[in-house]
Write a protein that holds these residues in place. Structure first.
Motif, mmCIF file in Angstrom:
data_model
loop_
_atom_site.group_PDB
_atom_site.id
_atom_site.type_symbol
_atom_site.label_atom_id
_atom_site.label_comp_id
_atom_site.label_asym_id
_atom_site.label_seq_id
_atom_site.Cartn_x
_atom_site.Cartn_y
_atom_site.Cartn_z
ATOM 1 N N ILE A 221 -4.402 -26.449 76.845
ATOM 2 C CA ILE A 221 -3.818 -26.423 78.191
ATOM 3 C C ILE A 221 -4.475 -25.015 78.844
ATOM 4 N N SER A 222 -4.622 -25.093 80.008
ATOM 5 C CA SER A 222 -5.174 -23.892 80.797
ATOM 6 C C SER A 222 -4.195 -23.764 81.946
ATOM 7 N N ARG A 223 -3.454 -22.726 82.133
ATOM 8 C CA ARG A 223 -2.418 -22.405 82.885
ATOM 9 C C ARG A 223 -2.498 -21.149 83.727
ATOM 10 N N LYS A 224 -2.646 -21.147 85.062
ATOM 11 C CA LYS A 224 -2.378 -20.084 85.815
ATOM 12 C C LYS A 224 -1.385 -19.389 85.988
ATOM 13 N N VAL A 225 -1.242 -18.162 85.464
ATOM 14 C CA VAL A 225 -0.244 -17.312 85.578
ATOM 15 C C VAL A 225 0.003 -16.753 87.061
ATOM 16 N N ASP A 226 -0.926 -16.266 87.432
ATOM 17 C CA ASP A 226 -1.033 -15.459 88.852
ATOM 18 C C ASP A 226 -2.234 -15.581 89.386
ATOM 19 N N GLU A 227 -2.400 -14.938 90.578
ATOM 20 C CA GLU A 227 -3.757 -14.739 90.916
ATOM 21 C C GLU A 227 -4.823 -13.925 90.319
ATOM 22 N N LYS A 228 -4.346 -13.329 89.333
ATOM 23 C CA LYS A 228 -5.373 -12.452 88.403
ATOM 24 C C LYS A 228 -5.249 -13.074 87.074
ATOM 25 N N LEU A 229 -4.109 -13.812 86.596
ATOM 26 C CA LEU A 229 -4.548 -14.152 85.197
ATOM 27 C C LEU A 229 -4.275 -15.563 85.008
ATOM 28 N N ASN A 230 -5.240 -16.203 84.079
ATOM 29 C CA ASN A 230 -5.057 -17.741 83.753
ATOM 30 C C ASN A 230 -5.136 -17.467 82.216
ATOM 31 N N ILE A 231 -4.369 -18.305 81.469
ATOM 32 C CA ILE A 231 -4.136 -18.171 80.163
ATOM 33 C C ILE A 231 -4.326 -19.650 79.528
ATOM 34 N N GLY A 232 -4.833 -19.743 78.303
ATOM 35 C CA GLY A 232 -4.806 -21.447 77.616
ATOM 36 C C GLY A 232 -4.709 -21.163 76.063
ATOM 37 N N ALA A 233 -4.583 -22.411 75.633
ATOM 38 C CA ALA A 233 -4.599 -22.726 74.257
ATOM 39 C C ALA A 233 -5.007 -23.877 74.074
ATOM 40 N N ARG A 234 -5.581 -24.050 72.932
ATOM 41 C CA ARG A 234 -5.723 -25.419 72.351
ATOM 42 C C ARG A 234 -5.373 -25.448 71.040
ATOM 43 N N VAL A 235 -4.915 -27.033 70.656
ATOM 44 C CA VAL A 235 -4.524 -27.185 69.191
ATOM 45 C C VAL A 235 -5.594 -27.919 68.637
ATOM 46 N N LYS A 236 -5.836 -27.735 67.552
ATOM 47 C CA LYS A 236 -6.941 -28.698 66.902
ATOM 48 C C LYS A 236 -6.438 -29.232 65.610
ATOM 49 N N ILE A 237 -6.778 -30.552 65.316
ATOM 50 C CA ILE A 237 -6.495 -31.316 64.046
ATOM 51 C C ILE A 237 -7.858 -31.500 63.464
ATOM 52 N N TYR A 238 -7.833 -30.765 62.261
ATOM 53 C CA TYR A 238 -9.210 -30.923 61.501
ATOM 54 C C TYR A 238 -9.258 -32.073 60.623
ATOM 55 N N SER A 239 -10.321 -32.746 60.590
ATOM 56 C CA SER A 239 -10.657 -33.701 59.560
ATOM 57 C C SER A 239 -11.830 -33.636 58.838
ATOM 58 N N SER A 240 -11.961 -33.097 57.690
ATOM 59 C CA SER A 240 -13.029 -32.493 56.906
ATOM 60 C C SER A 240 -13.437 -33.673 55.973
ATOM 61 N N SER A 241 -14.719 -34.124 56.147
ATOM 62 C CA SER A 241 -15.192 -35.160 55.172
ATOM 63 C C SER A 241 -15.903 -34.711 54.058
ATOM 64 N N LEU A 242 -16.341 -33.379 54.203
ATOM 65 C CA LEU A 242 -17.054 -32.503 53.159
ATOM 66 C C LEU A 242 -16.918 -31.337 53.508
ATOM 67 N N ASN A 243 -16.837 -30.736 52.328
ATOM 68 C CA ASN A 243 -16.663 -28.961 52.089
ATOM 69 C C ASN A 243 -17.092 -28.725 50.742
ATOM 70 N N VAL A 244 -18.217 -27.806 50.937
ATOM 71 C CA VAL A 244 -18.654 -27.175 49.700
ATOM 72 C C VAL A 244 -18.776 -25.876 49.854
ATOM 73 N N GLU A 245 -18.221 -24.727 49.099
ATOM 74 C CA GLU A 245 -18.459 -23.348 49.202
ATOM 75 C C GLU A 245 -17.983 -22.702 48.222
ATOM 76 N N SER A 246 -18.973 -21.506 47.994
ATOM 77 C CA SER A 246 -18.622 -20.728 46.946
ATOM 78 C C SER A 246 -18.918 -19.379 47.585
ATOM 79 N N THR A 247 -17.728 -18.673 47.402
ATOM 80 C CA THR A 247 -17.597 -17.362 48.121
ATOM 81 C C THR A 247 -16.858 -16.344 47.197
ATOM 82 N N ASN A 248 -16.877 -15.052 47.425
ATOM 83 C CA ASN A 248 -16.377 -13.933 46.527
ATOM 84 C C ASN A 248 -16.652 -14.039 45.154
ATOM 85 N N ASN A 249 -17.830 -14.267 44.809
ATOM 86 C CA ASN A 249 -18.301 -14.617 43.444
ATOM 87 C C ASN A 249 -18.624 -12.923 42.887
ATOM 88 N N SER A 250 -18.642 -12.809 41.661
ATOM 89 C CA SER A 250 -19.062 -11.620 41.150
ATOM 90 C C SER A 250 -19.640 -11.754 39.685
#
Lengths: 180, 458
Positions: free
Chosen positions: B170-199
């Motif tokens: 949703i994008s909403r005009k607050v006043d003549e100067k400001l416009n704000i917005g937000a978006r909600v996302k639903i992720y659906s991951s079919s593949l994830n491979v990760e390796s982080t913070n190793n030591s």
């Protein structure tokens, strides 16, 4: 000014496709991968008490020990080992010479490879030896699953004295040449 | 075998990510797709319909430390020599970054004078892998040429995702100067491979006890996967399955985008957004592997004690398993999405035009603008940052162009350009980052394309 979409799309497609890759050849991948790995193997330290019986009265001329050694059974080694090197260092503070025999055995204790016997003369503190093994010419080598070491103290007029500290240090390392 | 090993090494060596591929589209033109980069972007249309598949497509390829030509140029040089040169010149901060995003569905409509709602679904492939130079050289050359060198496992840092994103904003005009917005996302991951913070490190060095000593210090390595191995232990065999699961069929997650547009004066505009502040909870077809501990190996110490024969090898294996336990689990885990931060400051000037908007209002536009924008994306090792200065000029009321100069990890001379035009109800946009490299992709380290076609109703 009148615009149609086709030229724009064509422009981008042209840019994308002509950008290319005509000076690249992805079929040239032919990579030689020849890593060399090394690791420590067997080490030991014996003193004169190891060559006497429990009463310190009778000299024992031969001692032996054995261990499994399954490194060569790895499929990576089996398929890709081109050369193995066995490095030995011995520090002999005895006034006696030693014969050290190192054999590799298979699961049925058949000898698959015998390294040259190492003759260590009395008080030789810097004995070194290197053996190279080429599996292609000694295929039984790759059947090795155990390592056997036999130390023989050679006869001499110098008798062992259990009260005088003497040591024999044996060190070894293996180097494995692989080629993929 | 050789090729498999090569690709394994390349896979380890290299890393991928979704870089700043779309940042030059940020705050540009009047494309409805601007809302995907800034949910607080201003909109001046009453509805839009994305052309399925074509409404927004972007691709980014980037490497640091080497170019494709270093490996694949037709120069009659031996490939092995070229590979060794590349391995020599890269370092652990270099990475490979691949991102592709394609809109499957996109649309929006004006709820009221102040509010615009947009929604859609897109698929994304996102890979980043840093160069684990130590591990690559260990595999490629072995440890024999590198006695006393501590090979570091901390250089293993990578993340790969294939996912679908269902979103509504949703994008909403607050006043003549400001416009704000937000978006909600639903992720659906079919593949994830990760390796982080190793030591951890592996070092082989000369020692007193034996000729050599091998020391594994502070090892703490973990690989997490979901979607790669099924519960029956079968590896994923049909990659097509990955994309079929992206519509709510994979591991689900939730994310939020925020954004705003603020006019300090009619000519000075600030836009900013935070994208993909979210996570994915991986619970289906997960498989994680870890190893942790310290181990020192001097070799097998023969003791020549016939009264107490020992199984040295079994003792060694038991000791290693005890000190460096490894674990394979199917536990659920949480993966954070790579959050992006965009901000732009724009000064508009030149000829003024009035545009009639979706209702009986008119808005003033300037034909030219200059400004700068920053883009940051959170990555496993550290954020990737880019700075872009730009010039925008409108050829007509319906045709807008943008020219950019970007400085980022890849280069300090990335020239980009974009065009946004509307023909009737058809809105098209296309952007190329690193225009100088388009003529010869082989010798550039980074390039990104972004284009789309949408139907817009004023």
């Amino acid at each position: 000014m009148k615009f149609t979409s086709k030229p724009l799309v064509l422009l981008f497609m042209l840019a994308f496709l002509s950008s290319c890759v005509d000076n690249l050849d992805f079929d040239q991948v032919d990579l030689d991968i020849d890593p060399i790995f090394t690791s420590p193997l067997v080490f030991l330290e014996l003193d004169q008490n190891d060559f006497f019986d429990a009463d310190n009265s009778v000299e024992i001329t031969t001692v032996a020990d054995i261990s499994d050694f399954t490194t060569l059974q790895s499929s990576v080694v089996q398929d890709n080992l081109t050369q193995a090197v066995f490095n030995v260092e011995v520090e002999n503070r005895f006034d006696r010479s030693f014969l050290i025999e190192v054999d590799l055995l298979d699961d049925d204790n058949n000898v698959t490879y015998s390294f040259t016997d190492y003759l260590i003369t009395a008080n030789d503190l810097n004995y070194t030896a290197t053996n190279r093994i080429f599996p292609q010419s000694t295929p039984d080598f790759l059947n090795s699953t155990r390592m056997n070491i036999v130390l023989t103290i050679l006869p001499s007029s110098n008798q062992l004295d259990p009260n005088i500290p003497k040591t024999l240090k044996f060190k070894s390392a293996g180097i494995y040449y692989l080629s993929f | 075998m050789k090729k498999h090993l090569l690709f394994f090494i390349l896979f380890i060596i290299v890393s991928v990510s979704v870089k700043a591929q779309q940042q030059i589209a940020f705050s540009f033109g009047e494309s409805p797709q601007t809302l995907m980069l800034n949910p607080g972007a201003e909109t001046n249309f009453s509805r839009h319909y994305g052309i399925p598949i074509f409404s927004n497509f972007s691709l980014t390829l980037g490497t640091t430390g080497f170019e494709l030509a270093d490996l694949f140029l037709k120069d009659n040089r031996d490939f092995t020599s070229k590979f060794r040169d590349v391995l020599s010149k890269v370092n652990q901060d270099d990475y490979i970054n691949i991102n592709a995003k394609i809109d499957i569905l996109n649309g929006g409509y004006r709820y009221d004078d102040r509010t615009y709602i947009s929604f859609g679904f897109y698929q994304e492939v996102d890979i980043i892998t840093y160069m684990p130079k130590d591990i690559a050289e260990l595999f490629y050359y072995g440890n024999q040429p590198y006695l006393n060198r501590a090979f570091s496992f901390s250089q293993i840092s990578m993340k790969a995702d294939i996912l679908g994103v269902l979103h509504a904003g949703i994008s909403r005009k607050v006043d003549e100067k400001l416009n704000i917005g937000a978006r909600v996302k639903i992720y659906s991951s079919s593949l994830n491979v990760e390796s982080t913070n190793n030591s951890g490190t592996l070092t082989t060095f000369n020692n007193i006890e034996n000729i050599l000593r091998q020391s594994l210090n502070n090892l703490d390595v973990q690989f997490r996967t979901s979607g790669l191995i099924a519960s029956n232990d079968e590896f994923l065999e049909n990659p097509g399955d990955l994309f079929s699961k992206t519509f709510l069929g994979g591991n689900l997650g939730l994310g939020l985008d925020f954004g705003l547009t603020y006019h300090f004066t009619p000519q000075i505009e600030f836009t900013g957004s935070i994208l993909d502040f979210g996570f994915i909870r991986h619970s289906k077809n997960t498989r994680s592997y870890s190893a942790k501990g310290d181990f020192t190996f001097d070799g097998i110490n023969f003791e020549f004690d016939p009264d107490n024969p020992r199984d040295y090898w079994q003792e060694l294996e038991d000791d290693f398993d005890d000190k460096v336990p490894t674990e394979e689990t199917q536990d659920a885990y949480t993966s954070w999405r790579p959050m992006k931060i965009n901000a732009a400051l724009k000064y508009s000037f030149g000829q003024v035009r009035n545009k009639e908007c979706y209702v009986n209002t008119r808005k003033q536009y300037y034909y030219n603008a200059i400004g700068f924008q920053v883009h940051t994306i959170m990555r496993p090792l550290r954020p990737q940052f880019s700075f872009t200065s730009f010039f925008e000029t409108s050829i007509s009321e319906k045709i807008h162009t943008k020219f950019t100069h970007t400085v980022n990890d890849y280069s300090a001379k990335i020239i980009g350009s974009g065009i946004s035009l509307q023909i009737g109800k058809v809105h098209l946009f296309g952007l190329v980052d690193n225009i100088l490299g388009v003529r010869n992709i082989a010798t550039i380290e980074n390039i990104s394309f972004n284009f789309g076609i949408n139907l817009v109703v004023d």
